[in-house]
Scaffold this motif. Sequence first.
Motif, PDB file in Angstrom:
ATOM      1  N   ASN A 238       0.819  -1.095  -0.003  1.00  0.00           N
ATOM      2  CA  ASN A 238      -0.060   0.006   0.086  1.00  0.00           C
ATOM      3  C   ASN A 238       1.049   1.325   0.074  1.00  0.00           C
ATOM      4  OD1 ASN A 238      -2.435   1.798   1.159  1.00  0.00           O
ATOM      5  ND2 ASN A 238      -3.229  -0.129   0.771  1.00  0.00           N
ATOM      6  N   PRO A 239       0.540   2.283  -0.684  1.00  0.00           N
ATOM      7  CA  PRO A 239       1.246   3.550  -0.710  1.00  0.00           C
ATOM      8  C   PRO A 239       1.398   4.014   0.819  1.00  0.00           C
ATOM      9  CG  PRO A 239      -0.521   3.629  -2.077  1.00  0.00           C
ATOM     10  CD  PRO A 239      -0.890   2.449  -1.506  1.00  0.00           C
ATOM     11  N   LEU A 240       2.570   4.782   0.937  1.00  0.00           N
ATOM     12  CA  LEU A 240       3.017   5.539   2.170  1.00  0.00           C
ATOM     13  C   LEU A 240       1.649   6.377   2.461  1.00  0.00           C
ATOM     14  CD1 LEU A 240       5.294   5.578   4.274  1.00  0.00           C
ATOM     15  CD2 LEU A 240       5.840   7.549   3.106  1.00  0.00           C
ATOM     16  N   SER A 241       1.046   6.178   3.753  1.00  0.00           N
ATOM     17  CA  SER A 241       0.102   7.139   4.142  1.00  0.00           C
ATOM     18  C   SER A 241       0.666   8.457   4.854  1.00  0.00           C
ATOM     19  CB  SER A 241      -0.725   6.554   5.260  1.00  0.00           C
ATOM     20  OG  SER A 241      -1.244   5.212   5.050  1.00  0.00           O
ATOM     21  N   LEU A 242       0.367   9.540   4.233  1.00  0.00           N
ATOM     22  CA  LEU A 242       0.617  10.874   4.535  1.00  0.00           C
ATOM     23  C   LEU A 242       0.258  10.962   6.086  1.00  0.00           C
ATOM     24  CD1 LEU A 242       0.535  12.995   1.345  1.00  0.00           C
ATOM     25  CD2 LEU A 242       2.063  11.375   2.020  1.00  0.00           C
ATOM     26  N   LEU A 243      -0.785  10.772   6.753  1.00  0.00           N
ATOM     27  CA  LEU A 243      -0.916  10.843   8.038  1.00  0.00           C
ATOM     28  C   LEU A 243      -0.248   9.698   8.863  1.00  0.00           C
ATOM     29  CD1 LEU A 243      -3.937  12.066   9.822  1.00  0.00           C
ATOM     30  CD2 LEU A 243      -2.792  10.496  10.758  1.00  0.00           C
ATOM     31  N   HIS A 244       0.926  10.008   9.463  1.00  0.00           N
ATOM     32  CA  HIS A 244       1.513   9.189  10.434  1.00  0.00           C
ATOM     33  C   HIS A 244       1.012   9.008  11.844  1.00  0.00           C
ATOM     34  CE1 HIS A 244       4.929   6.541  11.444  1.00  0.00           C
ATOM     35  NE2 HIS A 244       4.907   7.255  12.515  1.00  0.00           N
ATOM     36  N   ILE A 309      -0.164  12.177  16.264  1.00  0.00           N
ATOM     37  CA  ILE A 309      -0.801  12.196  14.878  1.00  0.00           C
ATOM     38  C   ILE A 309      -0.046  13.539  14.141  1.00  0.00           C
ATOM     39  CG2 ILE A 309      -2.806  12.615  13.396  1.00  0.00           C
ATOM     40  CD1 ILE A 309      -3.023  10.628  15.661  1.00  0.00           C
ATOM     41  N   LEU A 310       0.765  12.834  12.991  1.00  0.00           N
ATOM     42  CA  LEU A 310       1.741  13.795  12.441  1.00  0.00           C
ATOM     43  C   LEU A 310       1.276  13.738  10.959  1.00  0.00           C
ATOM     44  CD1 LEU A 310       4.688  15.218  12.053  1.00  0.00           C
ATOM     45  CD2 LEU A 310       5.620  12.926  11.325  1.00  0.00           C
ATOM     46  N   VAL A 311       1.128  15.239  10.574  1.00  0.00           N
ATOM     47  CA  VAL A 311       0.445  15.154   9.172  1.00  0.00           C
ATOM     48  C   VAL A 311       1.786  15.542   8.328  1.00  0.00           C
ATOM     49  CG1 VAL A 311      -1.153  16.471   7.800  1.00  0.00           C
ATOM     50  CG2 VAL A 311      -1.601  16.059  10.288  1.00  0.00           C
TER      51      VAL A 311
END
Length: 722
Positions: A238-244, A309-311
Amino acid sequence: MKRLALLLAAAACVQADRKDDWLVSMVKDPAYVSNTGNGLVIGNGLVSRRFVTSPAFGTVDLVLNATSKYGGEQSLFRSVHPEATVWMNEKEYKVGGLEQVETFLAYCNRTSLSFKADPNAFRYVNHTVSAPKAPFPWTPGTRFSSTVYSWPPKGVTLSVVFHPPAGAPNVEITLHYQVLQGIPLIEKWMTIRSLGDTVQVQAAAVEFLGVMPRWGYYFTRGSFVPGADGEGSVQQGNPLSLLHAKTDQAHSSACTWQDDYPNSVDNIPGCSSCKDEGAVEPYLNCSYSRGPGAVVSPTETFESFKAFILVTDSEEIERHTLSRHRVTQMLAPHTTENPIFFHCTKSDPAGFKAAVDQMAEVGFEMFIFSFGSGFQLESNDEKYIEQVKGLVQYAKAKGIEVGGYDLICLDRGGSVEKQYQAVGNTGDACFASGWYDELFGKATSFINTTGLSMLETDGPYGGETCASTSHAHHHNLDDSVYQQTMFQNAFYKEMRKLGVYVNQPDNYFFQGGSRAVLGYDEQQFSLPRWRDLSVSRMGLYDDLYIHLPTQGWMFLPITEYHAGGTSAEFQGHVLEYEWGLAQYLGAGTAACYRGNVPYTSDAMKAVLQKWIGMYKTHRNTLIQPVVHIRRPSMQSWDGFLHVNPYSETAEVGLAMIFNPTETSLMTTVNIPVYYTGLSTTTLVSIDGQQAASHTVNRDYSVDVVLNMPPRTVHYVVFNKPN
């Protein structure tokens, strides 16, 4: 129901795209909480989260404000979810109670978005605003750590209080939201106190966020996952989620992506079962994976894990990695402490002094009584304790701190009193039993008496259960994992209060731990020396995507470790010893240089002085995160670049380049310097030689010509132009 068009129009006033990249330029916009008439906003100029308080409390937007290169201002928000949930008395209670009327969840339609309140949810009462608090005392600059980030960090904390609906347990739930200056991060956690009742918190979820794909996981309902190439192609993840998202706890909590599709309802004539077919609808769930099972009573409160929650704003792996590293630098800055330590296998006075004398000559800064050395932290022998005190004083007179190894929880079941053993898991001690009190008492007494200032705590609490109903600090099986985790956290925080540096092979960084093992298998250090160095550098390269250089340790067996005999030992093998020193010190990470003494020849002494000297000259850069340049393959050169854009000196980058081959390499290495903050020109020094001016290319890279003899290591320093 209330339609909130006016609120949303006011809250969505568009900001100009940021001109400064927060990973390169320090953002000094203050964090804030502001009122919006019917709601609140918490933010810092990089990220903002918007709430309404009527008809109920809930999140109605989450906005990233990036530079135009990375998309400018963007809303992540897709659908409304509870702010939290809690199971008590076999019943789930939502916190906040905001619900959206629309059951089509594929995207947020602001023109028709309307809300209603859940009458059975914990309801909003009031809120307070305060400054962040430090979980333990610490001073930036300790043990050569970074002084860039303040402690406690600058920011703002919003604490929102909720009271129970009719028929619910009489407890007060507070949700805490925290935003720091200079990072697109939101922290969140929960506390519960009794208003008269006694109740067990059987389960709890601290965070739900319904976001758009790209920010969240791709649960596809007809569309293809980006990057997929159909049947017959190699499987892609799955692509890297931008919300980590992650939690601050070592055990029993996690942030996971879940699918909103089952919650959707599409009112389509002739299709009563239709849902959001074709849509991608991820939502974040940060909750306990077990329990917590904690009891809330007039004398007991509950505090949850923290969700981070890192955006982020890009799928670029280096950018994503540096963003995550910044979280650690700001919320666990003590992990940037970086003493150069030696693991000594001798604990007798003669062996101790022989090692310390050599350490002082070559520049080591911390002596550790290694495992197997005979060191006894838990000793009650006054004569032994007095002996250690004298040895500590001897080392301190030479500028060297002293620490020691102890196995504190795992595999201790047979060496602690029966009443302290974990019931149902007798191989371990229960860390929420009286064993905690006994260990803590012995450790603090030993530290205070001897002056010990470092602990390597092997086998910390590892997530196991305990079914005892008579232990001092937990009720039964249900709360055993939660309470053992909390007491292990407390142990490390207390060590920090004493100024003790902590090595611990587990994820207790946000509770005061300094270093854990990097991603190695201990058996690799029994390989022949060159194989060990090669495999270890490959692993180290990968591990630096996960941890700061100063968060972990590797291993260099001067004398035999597990196995391998003389072919695995570095004692007397100067070329391999120098390579190991360059490899680990150049990475800015610690290695457990383990043996009786650091060197057994003048040649070994010389390479120690060379590379420790290099480390100390450039340590402010070497302790910084790396940008990966080329992974080791042992077929050509490899390397990485430390980046220090906030540097208080001219030095902003240092690249380590390795030639592990048996042939000379004359090559041009293209080094990406964007994250150093360089943009036009730079002064470049190779292996400590005179610096020369280089042009920064249009893609923010610098071309450096290197002539590398066989099996050599080189370092390239980048300075701001004069």
